[in-house]
Design an enzyme around this catalytic site. Structure first.
Site, mmCIF file in Angstrom:
data_model
loop_
_atom_site.group_PDB
_atom_site.id
_atom_site.type_symbol
_atom_site.label_atom_id
_atom_site.label_comp_id
_atom_site.label_asym_id
_atom_site.label_seq_id
_atom_site.Cartn_x
_atom_site.Cartn_y
_atom_site.Cartn_z
ATOM 1 C CD GLU A 114 143.368 -8.503 42.415
ATOM 2 O OE1 GLU A 114 144.354 -9.257 42.267
ATOM 3 O OE2 GLU A 114 143.066 -7.607 41.615
ATOM 4 C CD GLU A 156 148.590 -6.697 43.777
ATOM 5 O OE1 GLU A 156 148.587 -6.186 44.915
ATOM 6 O OE2 GLU A 156 147.862 -7.651 43.449
#
Ligand code: COA
Length: 245
Positions: free
Chosen positions: A115, A135
């Site tokens: 990210e 995730e």
């Protein structure tokens, strides 16, 4: 600017170097790292001497292997976590940086590592880079903009495939998908990032910043509005160029 626990900040000429520096644990992103990055980015943002910024990871194994799982999901309460986030919106700060940000990526680039890379404007990968969003395996979703930034970079289908199946990508695949724009041998990674940064730093600063703004802001607008934005920024670039020249 020095004395940070988890990040090294250096400056050479007009280039800033931000090194995630927890190599023993693959530079994982912690609360302390968030605070260190917040302070460093704030200082860079208002420093017109810095024309481009390189982000890299310390050690051989990783740019950043994601969130520090040892402190993960341990915020005192949701309210507290939100208060802290409002006070220190690191991801908003990344998005508001006027200077081009260059990610030099090697080894593991996972979760929040990916990210952070997605907030950068130019991503260069070493041949050994491995990208992924783990995730789903942790029963959570990305929390640093990944669900929004990834599809803007590699498109809807590939993003869903990558996130929902926890699919990892090597450097070549990342290049094919447009996640990175260059792949180089590991020993050429920093050198290449520096060449890119120096090239950018050699150009007229307002033109560089306005071009970056036009592309990022324009992507979130309907075409006509984006064209209007470009026109305004083009005029601004000309005027300020004329004033300097
Ligand atoms: N949080 C905290 N510590 C982490 C970590 C994380 N996300 N990822 C790695 N580490 C630590 C390991 O615990 C280990 O520390 P130790 O030597 O004290 O045990 C050290 O970093 C090295 O990691 P290790 O797992 O031994 O390296 P590896 O080469 O065998 O495997 C990975 C590398 C990236 C495949 C593996 O570490 C991994 O899967 N990490 C978790 C990635 C993840 O889920 N990130 C969260 C995304 S939201």
């Amino acid at each position: 600017m020095d004395g940070f626990e988890t990040v090294i900040y250096e400056r050479k000429g007009n280039i800033g170097y931000v090194t995630l520096n927890r190599p023993r644990v693959l530079n994982v992103f912690s609360v302390q790292m968030r605070d260190d990055l917040y302070e460093i980015l704030h200082a860079i943002k208002v420093d017109d001497e810095i024309r481009a910024v390189i982000f890299k990871g310390a050690g051989e194994k990783a740019f950043c292997a994601g969130a520090d799982l040892s402190e993960f999901l341990t915020a005192p309460s949701v309210v507290k976590a939100r208060q802290i986030r409002l006070l220190r919106d690191l991801w908003g700060l990344f998005r508001s940086m006027p200077q081009p940000l260059i990610a030099a990526l090697h080894g593991y680039v996972l979760g929040s590592g990916m990210e952070i890379a997605l907030f950068c404007d130019i991503r260069i990968a070493a041949e050994n880079a491995i990208f992924g969003l783990p995730e789903m395996g942790l029963a959570i979703i990305p929390g640093a903009g990944g669900t929004q930034t990834l599809p803007r970079v590699i498109g809807l289908s590939r993003s869903l495939d990558m996130l929902l199946t926890n699919r990892r990508m090597d450097a070549q695949e990342a290049l094919d998908f447009g996640l990175v724009s260059r792949v180089v041998p590991g020993d050429r990674l920093l050198e290449t990032a520096e060449e890119v940064a120096q090239k950018i730093a050699s150009y007229y600063m307002t033109a560089v910043r306005n071009a970056k703004q036009a592309i990022h802001q324009g992507l979130d607008m309907p075409l006509q509005q984006g064209m209007d934005l470009e026109r305004r920024l083009a005029v601004n670039t000309k005027i300020s160029g004329a004033n300097t020249g």
